[in-house]
Write a protein that holds these residues in place. Structure first.
Motif, PDB file in Angstrom:
ATOM      1  N   LYS A  15       0.925  -1.261  -0.030  1.00  0.00           N
ATOM      2  CA  LYS A  15      -0.073  -0.179   0.035  1.00  0.00           C
ATOM      3  C   LYS A  15       0.780   1.295   0.005  1.00  0.00           C
ATOM      4  O   LYS A  15       1.764   1.502   0.801  1.00  0.00           O
ATOM      5  N   ARG A  16       0.590   1.968  -0.916  1.00  0.00           N
ATOM      6  CA  ARG A  16       1.518   3.218  -1.203  1.00  0.00           C
ATOM      7  C   ARG A  16       0.406   4.789  -0.741  1.00  0.00           C
ATOM      8  O   ARG A  16      -0.471   4.467  -1.341  1.00  0.00           O
ATOM      9  N   HIS A  17       1.017   5.496   0.083  1.00  0.00           N
ATOM     10  CA  HIS A  17       0.320   6.632   0.253  1.00  0.00           C
ATOM     11  C   HIS A  17       0.733   7.829  -0.636  1.00  0.00           C
ATOM     12  O   HIS A  17       2.019   7.503  -1.031  1.00  0.00           O
ATOM     13  N   GLU A  18      -0.038   8.775  -0.790  1.00  0.00           N
ATOM     14  CA  GLU A  18       0.375   9.864  -1.725  1.00  0.00           C
ATOM     15  C   GLU A  18       1.700  10.162  -1.237  1.00  0.00           C
ATOM     16  O   GLU A  18       2.167  10.311  -0.099  1.00  0.00           O
ATOM     17  N   SER A  24       6.753   7.975  -2.883  1.00  0.00           N
ATOM     18  CA  SER A  24       5.730   7.743  -1.887  1.00  0.00           C
ATOM     19  C   SER A  24       5.864   8.204  -0.607  1.00  0.00           C
ATOM     20  O   SER A  24       7.145   8.299   0.037  1.00  0.00           O
ATOM     21  N   SER A  25       4.989   9.029   0.178  1.00  0.00           N
ATOM     22  CA  SER A  25       5.263   9.452   1.634  1.00  0.00           C
ATOM     23  C   SER A  25       5.392   8.481   2.513  1.00  0.00           C
ATOM     24  O   SER A  25       6.168   8.446   3.310  1.00  0.00           O
ATOM     25  N   VAL A  26       4.539   7.351   2.416  1.00  0.00           N
ATOM     26  CA  VAL A  26       4.408   6.178   3.297  1.00  0.00           C
ATOM     27  C   VAL A  26       4.010   5.049   2.420  1.00  0.00           C
ATOM     28  O   VAL A  26       3.361   5.047   1.433  1.00  0.00           O
ATOM     29  N   GLU A  79       3.445   0.788   3.193  1.00  0.00           N
ATOM     30  CA  GLU A  79       3.163  -0.263   3.987  1.00  0.00           C
ATOM     31  C   GLU A  79       3.316  -1.670   3.280  1.00  0.00           C
ATOM     32  O   GLU A  79       2.748  -1.888   2.283  1.00  0.00           O
ATOM     33  N   ASN A 129       2.121  11.120   9.091  1.00  0.00           N
ATOM     34  CA  ASN A 129       2.261  10.073   8.123  1.00  0.00           C
ATOM     35  C   ASN A 129       2.093   8.828   8.682  1.00  0.00           C
ATOM     36  O   ASN A 129       1.485   7.958   8.084  1.00  0.00           O
ATOM     37  N   LYS A 181      -1.631   7.989   8.700  1.00  0.00           N
ATOM     38  CA  LYS A 181      -1.929   7.451   7.539  1.00  0.00           C
ATOM     39  C   LYS A 181      -2.185   5.962   7.341  1.00  0.00           C
ATOM     40  O   LYS A 181      -3.167   5.376   7.038  1.00  0.00           O
ATOM     41  N   ALA A 182      -1.231   5.259   8.262  1.00  0.00           N
ATOM     42  CA  ALA A 182      -1.205   3.975   8.377  1.00  0.00           C
ATOM     43  C   ALA A 182      -1.754   3.261   9.481  1.00  0.00           C
ATOM     44  O   ALA A 182      -2.063   2.316   9.792  1.00  0.00           O
ATOM     45  N   LYS A 210       3.519  -2.293  11.862  1.00  0.00           N
ATOM     46  CA  LYS A 210       1.942  -1.991  11.819  1.00  0.00           C
ATOM     47  C   LYS A 210       1.133  -2.721  12.940  1.00  0.00           C
ATOM     48  O   LYS A 210       0.480  -2.017  13.435  1.00  0.00           O
TER      49      LYS A 210
END
Length: 116
Positions: free
Chosen positions: A4-7, A13-15, A17, A50, A53-54, A116
């Protein structure tokens, strides 16, 4: 396994997972007029956002990588800001080193990995 890639920015990517881990990209201060302690606090606020976000927080940190423009001058101030922010009951491993950062007004960059 899913990733999973965050913006982020156009180049990263910023984050991210993956496999129970959360990787937060290297962060620099938004306000570059601050001293190193202020820049560190700016980055810690970004790290908190950040991690959120996770769906986690700083108590899940496993590792922190910190780069300082001038380690001899700025280590004590950075470390004071770190101790104000980090959870003393959930200390991650950490490395701090000196680096020629991307811009003269960036005094610090930080990257973290969390569970996580």
């Amino acid at each position: 396994m899913t990733i999973k890639r965050h913006e982020g920015l156009a180049v990263f990517s910023s984050v991210v997972e993956h496999a129970g881990l959360v990787y937060v990209s290297g962060l620099v201060p938004k306000d570059r007029t601050l001293d190193v302690g202020g820049q560190a606090k700016d980055i810690f606020n970004q790290i908190d956002a950040n991690l959120a976000k996770a769906g986690i927080d700083k108590t899940r940190l496993l590792k922190a990588e910190i780069w300082l423009k001038q380690i001899e001058r700025d280590f004590a101030a950075m470390n004071a800001a770190w101790l104000d922010w980090v959870d003393p009951d959930h200390l991650p491993v950490r490395v701090t080193s000196e680096a020629n950062l991307a811009s003269p007004d960036i005094l610090i960059e930080i990257m973290v990995t969390a569970a996580k």
